[in-house]
Design an enzyme around this catalytic site. Structure first.
Site, PDB file in Angstrom:
ATOM      1  N   TYR A 201       0.818  -1.219   0.000  1.00  0.00           N
ATOM      2  CA  TYR A 201       0.000   0.000   0.000  1.00  0.00           C
ATOM      3  C   TYR A 201       0.848   1.264   0.000  1.00  0.00           C
ATOM      4  O   TYR A 201       0.380   2.336  -0.375  1.00  0.00           O
ATOM      5  CB  TYR A 201      -0.922   0.044   1.233  1.00  0.00           C
ATOM      6  CG  TYR A 201      -1.897  -1.105   1.309  1.00  0.00           C
ATOM      7  CD1 TYR A 201      -2.616  -1.498   0.193  1.00  0.00           C
ATOM      8  CD2 TYR A 201      -2.092  -1.787   2.486  1.00  0.00           C
ATOM      9  CE1 TYR A 201      -3.498  -2.561   0.253  1.00  0.00           C
ATOM     10  CE2 TYR A 201      -2.985  -2.854   2.563  1.00  0.00           C
ATOM     11  CZ  TYR A 201      -3.674  -3.230   1.437  1.00  0.00           C
ATOM     12  OH  TYR A 201      -4.554  -4.289   1.499  1.00  0.00           O
TER      13      TYR A 201
ATOM     14  N   LYS B 145       4.339 -15.357   2.629  1.00  0.00           N
ATOM     15  CA  LYS B 145       4.317 -16.109   1.374  1.00  0.00           C
ATOM     16  C   LYS B 145       5.778 -16.301   0.967  1.00  0.00           C
ATOM     17  O   LYS B 145       6.209 -15.926  -0.135  1.00  0.00           O
ATOM     18  CB  LYS B 145       3.508 -15.296   0.343  1.00  0.00           C
ATOM     19  CG  LYS B 145       3.204 -16.000  -0.951  1.00  0.00           C
ATOM     20  CD  LYS B 145       2.087 -17.011  -0.854  1.00  0.00           C
ATOM     21  CE  LYS B 145       1.936 -17.731  -2.183  1.00  0.00           C
ATOM     22  NZ  LYS B 145       1.163 -18.975  -2.081  1.00  0.00           N
TER      23      LYS B 145
ATOM     24  N   ASP C 135      -1.933 -18.545   1.908  1.00  0.00           N
ATOM     25  CA  ASP C 135      -3.032 -19.282   1.273  1.00  0.00           C
ATOM     26  C   ASP C 135      -3.518 -20.406   2.195  1.00  0.00           C
ATOM     27  O   ASP C 135      -4.720 -20.630   2.350  1.00  0.00           O
ATOM     28  CB  ASP C 135      -2.624 -19.825  -0.115  1.00  0.00           C
ATOM     29  CG  ASP C 135      -1.219 -20.377  -0.158  1.00  0.00           C
ATOM     30  OD1 ASP C 135      -0.435 -20.150   0.799  1.00  0.00           O
ATOM     31  OD2 ASP C 135      -0.872 -21.058  -1.137  1.00  0.00           O
TER      32      ASP C 135
ATOM     33  N   ASP D 261      -5.053  -7.396   5.918  1.00  0.00           N
ATOM     34  CA  ASP D 261      -6.283  -6.747   5.476  1.00  0.00           C
ATOM     35  C   ASP D 261      -7.315  -7.819   5.125  1.00  0.00           C
ATOM     36  O   ASP D 261      -8.475  -7.782   5.557  1.00  0.00           O
ATOM     37  CB  ASP D 261      -5.939  -5.898   4.231  1.00  0.00           C
ATOM     38  CG  ASP D 261      -7.059  -4.973   3.833  1.00  0.00           C
ATOM     39  OD1 ASP D 261      -8.130  -5.012   4.469  1.00  0.00           O
ATOM     40  OD2 ASP D 261      -6.872  -4.201   2.874  1.00  0.00           O
TER      41      ASP D 261
ATOM     42  N   ASP E 272     -10.602  -9.539   7.721  1.00  0.00           N
ATOM     43  CA  ASP E 272     -12.011  -9.498   7.305  1.00  0.00           C
ATOM     44  C   ASP E 272     -12.595 -10.911   7.263  1.00  0.00           C
ATOM     45  O   ASP E 272     -13.750 -11.132   7.628  1.00  0.00           O
ATOM     46  CB  ASP E 272     -12.163  -8.845   5.927  1.00  0.00           C
ATOM     47  CG  ASP E 272     -12.371  -7.345   6.046  1.00  0.00           C
ATOM     48  OD1 ASP E 272     -12.160  -6.808   7.152  1.00  0.00           O
ATOM     49  OD2 ASP E 272     -12.730  -6.707   5.041  1.00  0.00           O
TER      50      ASP E 272
END
Ligand code: NAD
Length: 346
Positions: free
Chosen positions: A135, A185, A217, A241, A245
């Site tokens: 970001y 990752k 994942d 993020d 959620d």
């Protein structure tokens, strides 16, 4: 102890009012000062984060934040949009660690997207890095050699940024069941390889915490398959993020979920994860429990008052056990009456 109250827009003032009632009832020596933020501040002072609001946030021992977002401000230039206030506060106050607990209240097992026997195991905190990653890296639009439009966002973390969020993760684990799972990752990303190396280095300072690593994942899968295995998860901004959620939906309504954003010294901004919900603002339909639980986190993480924090959490559980259900939970109890139910349970 001075608490900055930043109610903001939409349902923000409605839910903050209920959290303040609960904090006042506990009578634990807090004083409150209120300032405008978001669309309300833009309309009053011409900026979503006016200097007086930032000054109060700096002076206060902790900040209790409602929500920002106002459809009337959606056509403003980006710098003046209400949502810029929260980004500005994070940046100005160095709030780099986002803590999101996800715990299922047994009374709400039916509200989870998971089967009740799986959902009932959920009791975790996700610690998400907030000020770095893809970001905040270099970004832009360019043309490829073949003349195709190409968007790019650079993912980068330096070792100091990783170490500081790793410490936050280990400390959160120490305050809970002593298990930390670092999510990355590292099989494909160099950023993640550095992340994993630095988390391993930092772990030497926390021999009492059991550290594990998981690819993102797999973590997304495990969150719905066997969420009970997680105590604290620490991860970067992008993965956090998405995972936070996902974890939220595993415990039911958005109106139930608190969060904290902390600086290196433990000072923090506490807010419900939901937004200003303009569709229900002013109708008494907002569930104040996420904000009330954010106030409990504030007592626990920034003010070193674990006992009143426990009392709030127990009172919320009692209110739910007694049948209090706001509209988002399938009931008809209005915002003030939800506050009343928590007060009765204190
Ligand atoms: P939202 O979270 O405001 O609302 C999503 C849905 O959930 C709506 O149907 C709403 O009625 C419901 N809801 C949310 N909180 C609730 C509560 N406490 N009780 C009952 N129902 C609740 O998200 P949105 O609609 O995407 O965004 C609305 C505005 O909020 C936008 O301007 C957005 O930018 C802003 N926003 C702000 C924050 C923040 O302040 N940190 C976070 C997210 C969104």
């Amino acid at each position: 102890m001075l608490i900055a109250l930043l109610p903001g827009d939409g349902i923000g003032p409605e839910v903050i009012a209920q959290a303040v009632r609960v904090l006042e009832a506990l009578d634990c020596g807090l004083t409150f000062e209120t300032a405008a933020v978001g669309g309300a501040a833009y309309k009053k002072a011409g900026h979503p984060l006016p200097p007086a609001t930032l000054d109060l946030a700096r002076r206060a021992d902790a900040i209790l934040f409602g929500a920002v977002g106002d459809p009337e401000c959606d056509s403003l230039e980006r710098a003046f949009r209400p949502e810029q206030a929260i980004l500005g506060l994070r940046k100005e106050l160095g709030l780099f660690a986002n803590l999101r607990p996800a715990k299922l209240f047994p009374e709400l097992a039916d509200a989870s997207a998971l089967r009740p026997e799986v959902a009932s195991q959920i009791d975790m905190v996700i610690v998400r890095e907030l000020t770095g990653d893809v970001y905040f890296g270099e970004k832009g639009m360019r043309k490829t050699a073949d003349g195709l439009r190409e968007g790019y966002d650079v993912m980068a973390y330096n070792e100091a940024e990783v170490a500081r969020i790793a410490h936050a993760g280990f400390k959160a684990a120490q305050a809970r069941r002593g298990k930390l799972c670092s999510v990355d990752k590292a099989n494909v990303l160099e950023t993640s390889q550095l992340w994993r190396d630095v988390v391993n280095e930092v772990s030497a300072d926390y021999p009492d915490v059991e550290l594990s690593h998981m690819y993102v994942d797999n973590c997304a899968m495990q969150l719905v398959r066997n969420p009970g295995q997680f105590d604290v998860i620490v991860t970067g901004n992008l993965f956090g993020d998405i995972l936070s959620d996902q974890a939220s939906m595993c415990v039911g309504s958005i109106g139930m979920l608190p969060s904290a954003s902390l600086d290196a010294a433990g000072k923090g901004l506490y807010e419900p994860i939901h937004g200003s919900a303009p569709d229900i603002a002013g109708q008494g339909k907002a569930n104040p429990l996420a904000t009330i639980l954010s106030a409990a986190m504030m007592l626990r993480y920034s003010l070193e008052m674990p006992e009143p924090a426990d009392r709030i959490e127990a009172a919320v559980a009692r209110a739910l056990a007694g049948g209090a259900r706001s509209f988002d939970l399938g009931g008809t109890v209005d915002t003030t009456a939800m506050g009343d139910a928590v007060l009765a349970g204190l």
